[in-house]
Design a protein around this motif. Structure first.
Motif, mmCIF file in Angstrom:
data_model
loop_
_atom_site.group_PDB
_atom_site.id
_atom_site.type_symbol
_atom_site.label_atom_id
_atom_site.label_comp_id
_atom_site.label_asym_id
_atom_site.label_seq_id
_atom_site.Cartn_x
_atom_site.Cartn_y
_atom_site.Cartn_z
ATOM 1 N N LYS A 160 0.828 -1.206 0.000
ATOM 2 C CA LYS A 160 0.000 0.000 0.000
ATOM 3 C C LYS A 160 0.861 1.254 0.000
ATOM 4 O O LYS A 160 0.544 2.254 -0.657
ATOM 5 C CB LYS A 160 -0.931 -0.023 1.205
ATOM 6 N N ILE A 161 1.963 1.207 0.732
ATOM 7 C CA ILE A 161 2.877 2.357 0.741
ATOM 8 C C ILE A 161 3.479 2.560 -0.635
ATOM 9 O O ILE A 161 3.570 3.704 -1.146
ATOM 10 C CB ILE A 161 3.975 2.140 1.802
ATOM 11 N N ARG A 162 3.859 1.419 -1.285
ATOM 12 C CA ARG A 162 4.419 1.547 -2.635
ATOM 13 C C ARG A 162 3.368 2.099 -3.612
ATOM 14 O O ARG A 162 3.667 2.925 -4.486
ATOM 15 C CB ARG A 162 4.946 0.191 -3.088
ATOM 16 N N GLN A 163 2.104 1.651 -3.437
ATOM 17 C CA GLN A 163 1.045 2.190 -4.283
ATOM 18 C C GLN A 163 0.862 3.694 -4.058
ATOM 19 O O GLN A 163 0.673 4.475 -5.007
ATOM 20 C CB GLN A 163 -0.273 1.458 -3.981
ATOM 21 N N SER A 164 0.948 4.070 -2.793
ATOM 22 C CA SER A 164 0.808 5.507 -2.497
ATOM 23 C C SER A 164 1.964 6.286 -3.104
ATOM 24 O O SER A 164 1.781 7.404 -3.628
ATOM 25 C CB SER A 164 0.760 5.709 -0.984
ATOM 26 N N LEU A 165 3.132 5.724 -3.070
ATOM 27 C CA LEU A 165 4.286 6.408 -3.671
ATOM 28 C C LEU A 165 4.096 6.544 -5.177
ATOM 29 O O LEU A 165 4.382 7.605 -5.777
ATOM 30 C CB LEU A 165 5.571 5.634 -3.344
ATOM 31 N N PHE A 166 3.643 5.429 -5.802
ATOM 32 C CA PHE A 166 3.408 5.495 -7.246
ATOM 33 C C PHE A 166 2.318 6.517 -7.591
ATOM 34 O O PHE A 166 2.399 7.254 -8.586
ATOM 35 C CB PHE A 166 3.027 4.127 -7.774
ATOM 36 N N LYS A 167 1.265 6.545 -6.735
ATOM 37 C CA LYS A 167 0.181 7.491 -6.987
ATOM 38 C C LYS A 167 0.659 8.935 -6.816
ATOM 39 O O LYS A 167 0.282 9.817 -7.593
ATOM 40 C CB LYS A 167 -0.984 7.198 -6.046
ATOM 41 N N ILE A 168 1.500 9.169 -5.805
ATOM 42 C CA ILE A 168 2.056 10.516 -5.616
ATOM 43 C C ILE A 168 2.899 10.907 -6.818
ATOM 44 O O ILE A 168 2.831 12.041 -7.339
ATOM 45 C CB ILE A 168 2.877 10.571 -4.326
ATOM 46 N N GLU A 169 3.684 9.934 -7.299
ATOM 47 C CA GLU A 169 4.510 10.215 -8.477
ATOM 48 C C GLU A 169 3.637 10.523 -9.701
ATOM 49 O O GLU A 169 3.914 11.449 -10.470
ATOM 50 C CB GLU A 169 5.411 9.025 -8.740
ATOM 51 N N SER A 170 2.535 9.723 -9.857
ATOM 52 C CA SER A 170 1.623 9.958 -10.982
ATOM 53 C C SER A 170 0.937 11.317 -10.860
ATOM 54 O O SER A 170 0.845 12.085 -11.841
ATOM 55 C CB SER A 170 0.583 8.838 -11.028
ATOM 56 N N ASP A 171 0.454 11.635 -9.665
ATOM 57 C CA ASP A 171 -0.200 12.927 -9.469
ATOM 58 C C ASP A 171 0.773 14.080 -9.667
ATOM 59 O O ASP A 171 0.384 15.160 -10.174
ATOM 60 C CB ASP A 171 -0.820 12.981 -8.066
ATOM 61 N N SER A 172 2.003 13.872 -9.258
ATOM 62 C CA SER A 172 3.012 14.917 -9.461
ATOM 63 C C SER A 172 3.243 15.162 -10.948
ATOM 64 O O SER A 172 3.353 16.320 -11.417
ATOM 65 C CB SER A 172 4.321 14.535 -8.781
ATOM 66 N N ASP A 174 1.065 14.477 -13.308
ATOM 67 C CA ASP A 174 -0.148 15.126 -13.835
ATOM 68 C C ASP A 174 -0.153 16.618 -13.508
ATOM 69 O O ASP A 174 -0.584 17.457 -14.341
ATOM 70 C CB ASP A 174 -1.391 14.464 -13.246
ATOM 71 N N LEU A 175 0.312 16.975 -12.302
ATOM 72 C CA LEU A 175 0.354 18.383 -11.920
ATOM 73 C C LEU A 175 1.322 19.150 -12.808
ATOM 74 O O LEU A 175 1.038 20.298 -13.236
ATOM 75 C CB LEU A 175 0.749 18.510 -10.448
ATOM 76 N N ILE A 176 2.444 18.518 -13.110
ATOM 77 C CA ILE A 176 3.417 19.172 -14.017
ATOM 78 C C ILE A 176 2.811 19.361 -15.396
ATOM 79 O O ILE A 176 2.976 20.405 -16.058
ATOM 80 C CB ILE A 176 4.715 18.344 -14.078
ATOM 81 N N ALA A 177 2.057 18.323 -15.852
ATOM 82 C CA ALA A 177 1.417 18.421 -17.183
ATOM 83 C C ALA A 177 0.384 19.549 -17.193
ATOM 84 O O ALA A 177 0.285 20.320 -18.160
ATOM 85 C CB ALA A 177 0.776 17.076 -17.541
ATOM 86 N N VAL A 178 -0.395 19.644 -16.110
ATOM 87 C CA VAL A 178 -1.402 20.699 -16.025
ATOM 88 C C VAL A 178 -0.737 22.060 -15.997
ATOM 89 O O VAL A 178 -1.214 23.033 -16.628
ATOM 90 C CB VAL A 178 -2.296 20.476 -14.798
ATOM 91 N N LYS A 179 0.362 22.146 -15.281
ATOM 92 C CA LYS A 179 1.081 23.427 -15.246
ATOM 93 C C LYS A 179 1.611 23.781 -16.643
ATOM 94 O O LYS A 179 1.623 24.960 -17.041
ATOM 95 C CB LYS A 179 2.237 23.346 -14.247
ATOM 96 N N ILE A 220 -5.395 22.762 -12.237
ATOM 97 C CA ILE A 220 -4.218 22.816 -11.348
ATOM 98 C C ILE A 220 -4.640 22.651 -9.899
ATOM 99 O O ILE A 220 -4.035 21.882 -9.112
ATOM 100 C CB ILE A 220 -3.449 24.127 -11.563
ATOM 101 N N ILE A 221 -5.690 23.334 -9.493
ATOM 102 C CA ILE A 221 -6.146 23.220 -8.099
ATOM 103 C C ILE A 221 -6.614 21.794 -7.806
ATOM 104 O O ILE A 221 -6.288 21.211 -6.766
ATOM 105 C CB ILE A 221 -7.277 24.242 -7.857
ATOM 106 N N THR A 222 -7.343 21.241 -8.777
ATOM 107 C CA THR A 222 -7.820 19.850 -8.582
ATOM 108 C C THR A 222 -6.641 18.874 -8.468
ATOM 109 O O THR A 222 -6.624 17.966 -7.622
ATOM 110 C CB THR A 222 -8.734 19.452 -9.735
#
Length: 451
Positions: A160-172, A174-179, A220-222
């Motif tokens: 679960k921790i590894r999944q959370s890390l992967f999700k944080i990396e994915s969201d990061s 996505d945030l860069i793409a949105v920016k 970006i906010i989302t």
């Protein structure tokens, strides 16, 4: 001055006048007596030069060669009351034969079912020991199961921790793409506004680009919210990992505590089982001690405790037994002055009380009725009679000792030393020198000359 010579001659002449004196001088038996005296004197003088064997005399008694072959007393290991005799004085008994039976007098052992009750207690404790053993085994299995479950839960939490890390990396990402999209939308909006001012783009295009720019800013906010949510999920996963570790550590500790408690009870029960085994063995052996048995083959000489119903203490002699098979020997005692001359293996002549004997101590070869022996032991401490004890065994190179002699009968011994002239032995005795005194000096002087 008196003329003594003339007086003597006058006296001798005066006695010769009497016939009685003349007849006495002419009697023949006086001549025989003079000859006898002369011959005896010559024989005595010759006898002084005859060989004489020096010896050390001693007086003792017949015994046995080995301690276990001597008369022994039969004792009771436990205290009790005499109930029945199975033998009488003079009976021959074999090893293991029952001599008498005694009953119990101590209140701790009077229970007739003492051995059976102790056996039941022992069996019960053994079952309790087996139960504790099973409990310990079950707790071991439980601990192993908890450990396995803990490993699975920890692996699940780590995933679960590894999944959370992967999700944080994915969201990061996505945030860069949105920016990036925001940057592009802002550039397009500025370019469209510039073109509108120049009259190259209509106002609708400007409004369209502004709307798209606002949509990207909203994304970006989302996306930032999604990233924060992923980070919170990572934190929650780590907290869950710690909680699982603590929870299962507590379960393992409790199970191990129960296991140690069971082990402690098991060891205590094991000690009680060993104690009951010891008591059971002691009670069983004590029951066998009520029958006092012969330790070896022999004859019952004397009953020391005779009365039926008489109580005896442990270690009290009850009867004496004489072993049927024994190696005969003689124990004799010598003076301290003669002890240095006694050595192990020395030859000894022995004669027994009641056995026809003619002894010439100085001439053992012409003695009659003596038997040969060898010294096998010499005690180095003095006995109560002020002498030293010497043990003598039969000499196998000479005639066997008579079988008719009994243990305890008297015996006299002569230890043979060097052969010296009779006059030397008389001179030694008159001067109080020990036997073989000068021979020792001669040996030492010879050894010095050789050196």
């Amino acid at each position: 001055m008196l003329n003594i010579s003339n007086n003597n001659e006058h006296g001798s002449t005066f006695l010769d006048r009497y016939n009685t004196v003349k007849s006495l001088a002419k009697r023949p038996h006086y001549k025989i007596l003079n000859r006898i005296i002369t011959i005896v004197s010559i024989l005595a003088l010759i006898g002084l030069f005859l060989p004489w064997t020096q010896n050390i005399s001693g007086k003792g008694a017949v015994t046995t060669l080995k301690p276990n072959q001597r008369p022994q007393s039969i004792q009771s290991v436990i205290s009790g009351r005499i109930e029945k005799w199975y033998v009488q004085e003079g009976d021959f008994v074999h090893k293991g034969d029952t001599i008498l039976y005694i009953s119990e007098i101590k209140e701790d052992y009077m229970d007739p079912n003492l051995v059976a009750n102790t056996k039941n207690q022992l069996d019960a404790k053994k079952q309790a020991l087996e139960s504790y053993d099973s409990k310990v085994s079950a707790l071991s299995i439980q601990i192993q199961a908890i450990q396995n479950e803990k490993l699975l839960k920890l692996e699940q939490a780590k995933n679960k921790i590894r999944q959370s890390l992967f999700k944080i990396e994915s969201d990061s990402m996505d945030l860069i793409a949105v920016k990036t999209q925001l940057k592009i939308a802002n550039t397009q909006f500025n370019r469209t506004v510039q073109l509108n001012k120049e009259g190259l783009k209509p106002l609708t295009d400007v409004e369209e680009k502004r709307l798209k720019l606002q949509e990207v800013e909203a994304k970006i906010i989302t996306q930032e919210n999604k990233l924060l949510t992923s980070k919170n999920e990572l934190i929650n996963a780590k907290v869950e990992l710690n909680r699982i570790d603590a929870e299962y550590s507590e379960k393992t500790a409790k199970a191990k505590s129960d296991q140690f408690t069971a082990l402690s009870s098991q060891y205590d029960t094991d000690a009680q089982v060993n104690k009951l085994k010891n008591q059971y063995a002691n009670y069983s052996i004590r029951n066998g001690m009520y029958y006092i048995k012969a330790a070896q083959n022999g004859y019952i000489n004397r009953a020391l405790q005779a009365g039926i119903g008489e109580t005896i203490k442990e270690g009290t002699p009850i009867a004496t037994i004489m072993p049927s098979e024994y190696d005969i020997a003689v124990e004799t005692y010598v003076n301290p002055l003669d002890l240095p001359l006694i050595s192990k293996g020395a030859k000894v002549r022995i004669w027994f009380d009641g056995w026809p004997t003619i002894v010439f101590s100085g001439w053992p070869d012409i003695s009659y009725g003596t038997f040969g022996g060898k010294i096998v032991a010499v005690e180095n401490f003095i006995s109560d009679n002020g002498k030293f004890r010497v043990l003598i065994a039969p000499d196998k190179d000479e005639a066997s000792w008579p079988k008719q002699i009994s243990i305890g009968s008297g015996a006299q011994t002569i230890a043979l030393l060097n052969t010296v002239p009779v006059w030397f032995e008389i001179w030694r005795i008159l001067n109080g020198f020990p036997p073989d005194y000068y021979q020792v000096q001669e040996k030492t002087s010879k050894s010095k000359e050789k050196k």
